[in-house]
Structure formats: C-alpha cells, structure tokens
Design a protein around this motif. Structure first.
Motif, PDB file in Angstrom:
ATOM      1  N   UNK A   1       0.818  -1.188   0.000  1.00  0.00           N
ATOM      2  CA  UNK A   1       0.000   0.000   0.000  1.00  0.00           C
ATOM      3  C   UNK A   1       0.862   1.252   0.000  1.00  0.00           C
ATOM      4  N   UNK A   2       1.916   1.242   0.787  1.00  0.00           N
ATOM      5  CA  UNK A   2       2.761   2.436   0.864  1.00  0.00           C
ATOM      6  C   UNK A   2       3.451   2.718  -0.469  1.00  0.00           C
ATOM      7  N   UNK A   3       3.832   1.674  -1.200  1.00  0.00           N
ATOM      8  CA  UNK A   3       4.474   1.880  -2.503  1.00  0.00           C
ATOM      9  C   UNK A   3       3.479   2.450  -3.510  1.00  0.00           C
ATOM     10  N   UNK A   4       2.235   1.987  -3.487  1.00  0.00           N
ATOM     11  CA  UNK A   4       1.196   2.541  -4.354  1.00  0.00           C
ATOM     12  C   UNK A   4       0.989   4.011  -4.023  1.00  0.00           C
ATOM     13  N   UNK A   5       0.954   4.311  -2.754  1.00  0.00           N
ATOM     14  CA  UNK A   5       0.790   5.676  -2.255  1.00  0.00           C
ATOM     15  C   UNK A   5       1.922   6.568  -2.780  1.00  0.00           C
ATOM     16  N   UNK A   6       3.163   6.085  -2.658  1.00  0.00           N
ATOM     17  CA  UNK A   6       4.329   6.845  -3.100  1.00  0.00           C
ATOM     18  C   UNK A   6       4.318   7.046  -4.619  1.00  0.00           C
ATOM     19  N   UNK A   7       3.970   5.998  -5.358  1.00  0.00           N
ATOM     20  CA  UNK A   7       3.944   6.083  -6.819  1.00  0.00           C
ATOM     21  C   UNK A   7       2.883   7.068  -7.294  1.00  0.00           C
ATOM     22  N   UNK A   8       1.710   7.017  -6.714  1.00  0.00           N
ATOM     23  CA  UNK A   8       0.648   7.957  -7.079  1.00  0.00           C
ATOM     24  C   UNK A   8       1.098   9.396  -6.843  1.00  0.00           C
ATOM     25  N   UNK A   9       1.763   9.624  -5.738  1.00  0.00           N
ATOM     26  CA  UNK A   9       2.263  10.970  -5.439  1.00  0.00           C
ATOM     27  C   UNK A   9       3.305  11.402  -6.467  1.00  0.00           C
ATOM     28  N   UNK A  10       4.253  10.520  -6.791  1.00  0.00           N
ATOM     29  CA  UNK A  10       5.308  10.853  -7.757  1.00  0.00           C
ATOM     30  C   UNK A  10       4.733  11.151  -9.138  1.00  0.00           C
ATOM     31  N   UNK A  11       3.643  10.466  -9.497  1.00  0.00           N
ATOM     32  CA  UNK A  11       3.016  10.665 -10.808  1.00  0.00           C
ATOM     33  C   UNK A  11       1.919  11.717 -10.777  1.00  0.00           C
ATOM     34  N   UNK A  12       1.789  12.390  -9.627  1.00  0.00           N
ATOM     35  CA  UNK A  12       0.782  13.437  -9.448  1.00  0.00           C
ATOM     36  C   UNK A  12      -0.622  12.920  -9.777  1.00  0.00           C
ATOM     37  N   UNK A  36      -1.160  15.261   7.078  1.00  0.00           N
ATOM     38  CA  UNK A  36      -2.555  14.921   7.354  1.00  0.00           C
ATOM     39  C   UNK A  36      -2.974  13.674   6.586  1.00  0.00           C
ATOM     40  N   UNK A  37      -2.541  13.560   5.323  1.00  0.00           N
ATOM     41  CA  UNK A  37      -2.884  12.399   4.506  1.00  0.00           C
ATOM     42  C   UNK A  37      -2.283  11.117   5.065  1.00  0.00           C
ATOM     43  N   UNK A  38      -1.038  11.179   5.494  1.00  0.00           N
ATOM     44  CA  UNK A  38      -0.403  10.003   6.098  1.00  0.00           C
ATOM     45  C   UNK A  38      -1.105   9.651   7.408  1.00  0.00           C
ATOM     46  N   UNK A  39      -1.493  10.663   8.166  1.00  0.00           N
ATOM     47  CA  UNK A  39      -2.238  10.428   9.409  1.00  0.00           C
ATOM     48  C   UNK A  39      -3.555   9.720   9.154  1.00  0.00           C
ATOM     49  N   UNK A  42      -2.827   6.067   8.388  1.00  0.00           N
ATOM     50  CA  UNK A  42      -2.471   5.293   9.572  1.00  0.00           C
ATOM     51  C   UNK A  42      -3.668   5.083  10.505  1.00  0.00           C
ATOM     52  N   UNK A  43      -4.636   6.003  10.480  1.00  0.00           N
ATOM     53  CA  UNK A  43      -5.804   5.904  11.349  1.00  0.00           C
ATOM     54  C   UNK A  43      -6.941   5.106  10.709  1.00  0.00           C
ATOM     55  N   UNK A  44      -6.877   4.776   9.413  1.00  0.00           N
ATOM     56  CA  UNK A  44      -7.932   4.118   8.664  1.00  0.00           C
ATOM     57  C   UNK A  44      -8.320   2.787   9.305  1.00  0.00           C
ATOM     58  N   UNK A  45      -9.484   2.663   9.886  1.00  0.00           N
ATOM     59  CA  UNK A  45     -10.017   1.441  10.527  1.00  0.00           C
ATOM     60  C   UNK A  45      -9.054   0.837  11.512  1.00  0.00           C
ATOM     61  N   UNK A  46      -8.194   1.669  12.102  1.00  0.00           N
ATOM     62  CA  UNK A  46      -7.214   1.161  13.061  1.00  0.00           C
ATOM     63  C   UNK A  46      -6.265   0.154  12.426  1.00  0.00           C
ATOM     64  N   UNK A  47      -6.002   0.313  11.142  1.00  0.00           N
ATOM     65  CA  UNK A  47      -5.189  -0.630  10.390  1.00  0.00           C
ATOM     66  C   UNK A  47      -3.774  -0.687  10.921  1.00  0.00           C
ATOM     67  N   UNK A  48      -3.219  -1.901  10.984  1.00  0.00           N
ATOM     68  CA  UNK A  48      -1.811  -2.083  11.336  1.00  0.00           C
ATOM     69  C   UNK A  48      -1.068  -2.406  10.052  1.00  0.00           C
ATOM     70  N   UNK A  49       0.065  -1.796   9.879  1.00  0.00           N
ATOM     71  CA  UNK A  49       0.900  -2.034   8.709  1.00  0.00           C
ATOM     72  C   UNK A  49       2.140  -2.809   9.132  1.00  0.00           C
ATOM     73  N   UNK A  50       2.388  -3.905   8.460  1.00  0.00           N
ATOM     74  CA  UNK A  50       3.594  -4.692   8.696  1.00  0.00           C
ATOM     75  C   UNK A  50       4.644  -4.255   7.687  1.00  0.00           C
ATOM     76  N   UNK A  51       5.844  -4.000   8.155  1.00  0.00           N
ATOM     77  CA  UNK A  51       6.951  -3.644   7.278  1.00  0.00           C
ATOM     78  C   UNK A  51       7.924  -4.800   7.149  1.00  0.00           C
TER      79      UNK A  51
END
Length: 83
Positions: A1-12, A36-39, A42-51
């Motif tokens: 998810x974080x990579x999709x997030x980063x790619x979307x941002x890079x491609x505007x 705010x967007x990252x917050x 991270x707060x979305x449905x109390x989701x936990x992200x595994x790295x």
C-alpha cells in the motif's frame, strides 16, 4: 500500500483507498502525501501495517509507519534470489 501511495504521489495522481466487507459496507478515502494524509492512512479502521526490512540498517522511516517491522538479515538465507 505504501508503494502505491508513493507512486501515485510521484506521478501526481489521486490515490483512493477502498475498504469493503459486504453489501453496503464500503468506505472510501482519498489519500495524499501530506502529514494529514499520512495520518488518515495510519488511522484508517485502526489498520496495522507490517513492514519488511531486508538487512539490518537500524531504525528507518519504515519504523515510523509500520508496527511491527520484520527485519531479515539476509535475503538469500531465507531462500530469496542469489545474485
């Protein structure tokens, strides 16, 4: 998810997150790479992200976003590709 997030941002491009669990149970969030967007992410449905971190380089930015972070010392020792 974080990579999709980063790619979307890079491609505007917009980044939309959909969560559904059944008929009529759909949540939509638009995410952006601001504090705010990252917050919101991270707060979305109390989701936990595994790295997953390959190699021990100490604490990285991944530790600020993910809980837990799984650290693997050597990718090849785990049966990964060998170069």
């Amino acid at each position: 998810m974080l990579e999709v997030f980063r790619t979307a941002h890079a491609e505007k491009r917009r980044c939309l997150l959909y969560a559904y669990s059944g008929p009529g149970q759909v949540l939509e969030h638009e995410l952006d790479l601001t504090p705010e967007g990252v917050g919101r992410l991270l707060a979305f449905n109390g989701t936990r992200f595994h790295g997953v971190q390959i190699g021990n380089r100490g604490r990285t930015g991944l530790h600020a976003l993910c809980d837990p972070v799984h650290v693997f010392q050597d990718w090849a020792a785990l049966g990964g590709w060998s170069w």
